[in-house]
Design an enzyme around this catalytic site. Structure first.
Site, PDB file in Angstrom:
ATOM      1  CD  GLU A 110      -3.139  -0.803   2.066  1.00  0.00           C
ATOM      2  OE1 GLU A 110      -2.906  -0.057   3.039  1.00  0.00           O
ATOM      3  OE2 GLU A 110      -4.179  -1.449   1.934  1.00  0.00           O
ATOM      4  CB  CYS A 141       7.335  -5.260   8.723  1.00  0.00           C
ATOM      5  SG  CYS A 141       8.692  -4.546   9.670  1.00  0.00           S
ATOM      6  CB  CYS A 183       6.075  -2.534  16.059  1.00  0.00           C
ATOM      7  SG  CYS A 183       7.771  -2.222  15.537  1.00  0.00           S
ATOM      8  CB  CYS A 208       2.777  -1.968  13.590  1.00  0.00           C
ATOM      9  SG  CYS A 208       3.027  -2.050  11.823  1.00  0.00           S
ATOM     10  CB  SER A 221       9.917   6.511   9.150  1.00  0.00           C
ATOM     11  OG  SER A 221       9.469   6.172  10.436  1.00  0.00           O
ATOM     12  CB  SER A 262       9.470   4.765  15.248  1.00  0.00           C
ATOM     13  OG  SER A 262       8.941   5.244  14.043  1.00  0.00           O
ATOM     14  CG  HIS A 322       7.037   4.366  19.170  1.00  0.00           C
ATOM     15  ND1 HIS A 322       6.597   5.554  18.652  1.00  0.00           N
ATOM     16  CD2 HIS A 322       7.117   3.509  18.123  1.00  0.00           C
ATOM     17  CE1 HIS A 322       6.405   5.438  17.340  1.00  0.00           C
ATOM     18  NE2 HIS A 322       6.733   4.209  16.988  1.00  0.00           N
ATOM     19  CB  CYS A 378      -1.011   7.585  12.334  1.00  0.00           C
ATOM     20  SG  CYS A 378       0.698   7.833  12.092  1.00  0.00           S
TER      21      CYS A 378
HETATM   22  S1  SF4 Z   1       6.018  -0.217  12.920  1.00  0.00           S
HETATM   23 FE1  SF4 Z   1       7.401  -0.301  11.130  1.00  0.00          FE
HETATM   24  S2  SF4 Z   1       9.077  -1.589  11.815  1.00  0.00           S
HETATM   25 FE2  SF4 Z   1       7.395  -1.950  13.263  1.00  0.00          FE
HETATM   26  S3  SF4 Z   1       6.310  -3.773  12.459  1.00  0.00           S
HETATM   27 FE3  SF4 Z   1       5.309  -1.954  11.641  1.00  0.00          FE
HETATM   28  S4  SF4 Z   1       6.280  -1.627   9.639  1.00  0.00           S
HETATM   29 FE4  SF4 Z   1       7.604  -2.959  10.812  1.00  0.00          FE
END
Ligand code: SF4
Length: 412
Positions: A144, A169, A173, A176, A253, A277, A279, A403
């Site tokens: 996307e 990925c 995280c 995510c 990023s 990032s 956090h 986001c």
């Molecule tokens: S926040 Fe970024 S690094 Fe973390 S799982 Fe999602 S895509 Fe991957």
């Protein structure tokens, strides 16, 4: 520059992928998509026009000069139609344009048989802040991209394109949804560039006002885990005959699991912006949000940031996703302030209110109240740290494109 980026942090990663289904069904569909991704991995076709090394090599083999390559790029950049013509029709258009520009006639059939556009827009979902695109790669897999619209007070419109650098990925995280997929594939530099080209053609095709002014690597994937392709794509983004953006208009990023790669980016592309990032500035809390943070201490991360800040001469940009009761405590503010104040040069912190996602739901994550967010912000500022709350990251909620909300779901 930084203020022009509305969505921040691993935007698409945070934005995630979700086209037409609801968050509650996202996990089931995500599995189906994974299955589709694997099943469709057999298509073969021409090399991409945006494979710059292949085009350059082809030009050399055919005795072409620099201005011939410029002609190819000029034609390629202006020819793709969002109406998805057949490959034959597409070739005809390219052929006519190349001929009109006195490109060596004998080379045209060979060029058009070896190269082509390899990615296709399959799905578009509009939202208040822009649009989200499901893009199919030549191998049948999907990523996307997001077109983010900015309108200035004087009415000027400009766009930021948020690109994916991986299919899925590996970082997992906790907030995510991309991380729930695992790593399915790496994108080539050409596939990254084609995302930008497709969105640029979409703006043109729809007669939308304004141009693309920024590119952010905040989509699916951890860009530094696909370093070479990302680095090569930056060459295309900044190439005067292609997208022609200044390097400072490009942001990479990262969740920062490799100090070495942050330093490599600082050495090889110092003008490209880095957004870390973070956090949390408490190691144990950070590892809960970003499991890969276990491989790097905050000291090492800070050292890599300082290295980047020195090379770029622009300080550091941090992304901080605010999650209710998880990383919004007073201890977290104090630790964040301490981390920032130790840094080389200026530090800018983007505070991003958490947007509900399926992945985050699994951990019971919730958005802090507006009062809590403002309080965190005020405390940070009072400690002497430059910070902004990115309330705008909530603009795309209507399309699950804000986001952290993208979950690639509607590809069948
Ligand atoms: S926040 Fe970024 S690094 Fe973390 S799982 Fe999602 S895509 Fe991957």
């Amino acid at each position: 520059m930084r203020s022009s980026i509305l969505f921040t942090s691993c935007l698409l990663s945070l934005i995630e992928r979700s086209f037409s289904l609801t968050l509650t069904s996202g996990q089931r569909i995500s599995s189906r998509m994974r299955k589709n991704q694997n099943h469709q991995d057999t298509r073969r076709g021409p090399k991409s026009f945006f494979d710059l090394r292949a085009i350059e090599q082809w030009g050399e083999e055919n005795g072409l000069k620099e201005h011939h390559l410029k002609t190819i790029y000029k034609v390629v950049m202006t020819s793709y139609s969002c109406d998805r013509p057949s490959r034959h029709e597409e070739s005809q258009v390219l052929q006519d344009k190349l001929r009109a520009l006195s490109f060596p006639q004998a080379c045209i059939p060979n060029l058009l048989s070896e190269f082509g556009y390899t990615c296709t827009i399959r799905n578009i979902q509009q939202s208040q802040g822009g649009a989200k695109f499901g893009i199919q790669l030549a191998n049948g897999k999907f990523v996307e991209s997001v077109l983010i619209r900015h309108e200035r007070n004087n009415g000027d419109v400009r766009y930021t394109v948020c690109v994916s650098s991986q299919v899925g990925c590996a970082k997992k995280c906790s907030f995510c949804a991309t991380g729930t997929m695992g790593l399915i594939g790496q994108l080539s530099s050409a596939e990254i560039l084609e995302q930008i080209h497709l969105l640029q053609q979409y703006v043109k095709h729809k007669n939308l006002p304004g141009k693309i002014r920024n590119v952010v690597f905040m989509g699916m994937g951890e860009p530094l885990d696909n370093y070479d392709a990302v680095h090569e794509s930056i060459r295309g983004i900044t190439h005067q005959c292609l997208f022609g953006l200044k390097a400072k208009k490009v942001t990479v990023s990262t969740v920062g699991s490799s100090a070495q790669k942050i330093k490599a980016l600082a050495d090889e592309a110092p003008q490209v912006c880095l957004a870390l990032s973070l956090h949390s500035a408490i190691q144990s809390s950070r590892e809960k949000l970003i499991p890969s943070a276990v491989s790097i201490s905050l000291e090492e991360l800070g050292d890599a940031l300082d290295y980047h800040a020195k090379k770029s001469g622009r300080g550091s940009m941090l992304e901080y996703l605010l999650i209710n009761g998880v990383n919004d405590s007073n201890d977290e503010v104090d630790s964040l302030a301490e981390f920032c104040l130790k840094r080389e040069g200026n530090v800018y912190v983007n505070l991003i209110p958490y947007n509900p996602t399926l992945a985050g739901d699994n951990f019971g994550y919730q958005t802090p109240s507006d009062e809590r967010i403002s309080d965190f912000h005020d405390k940070l500022k009072a400690a002497g740290v430059k910070a902004l709350v990115r309330w705008s990251t909530q603009n795309g909620r209507d399309a699950n494109g804000a986001c952290g909300q993208l979950v690639l779901t509607s590809i069948t």
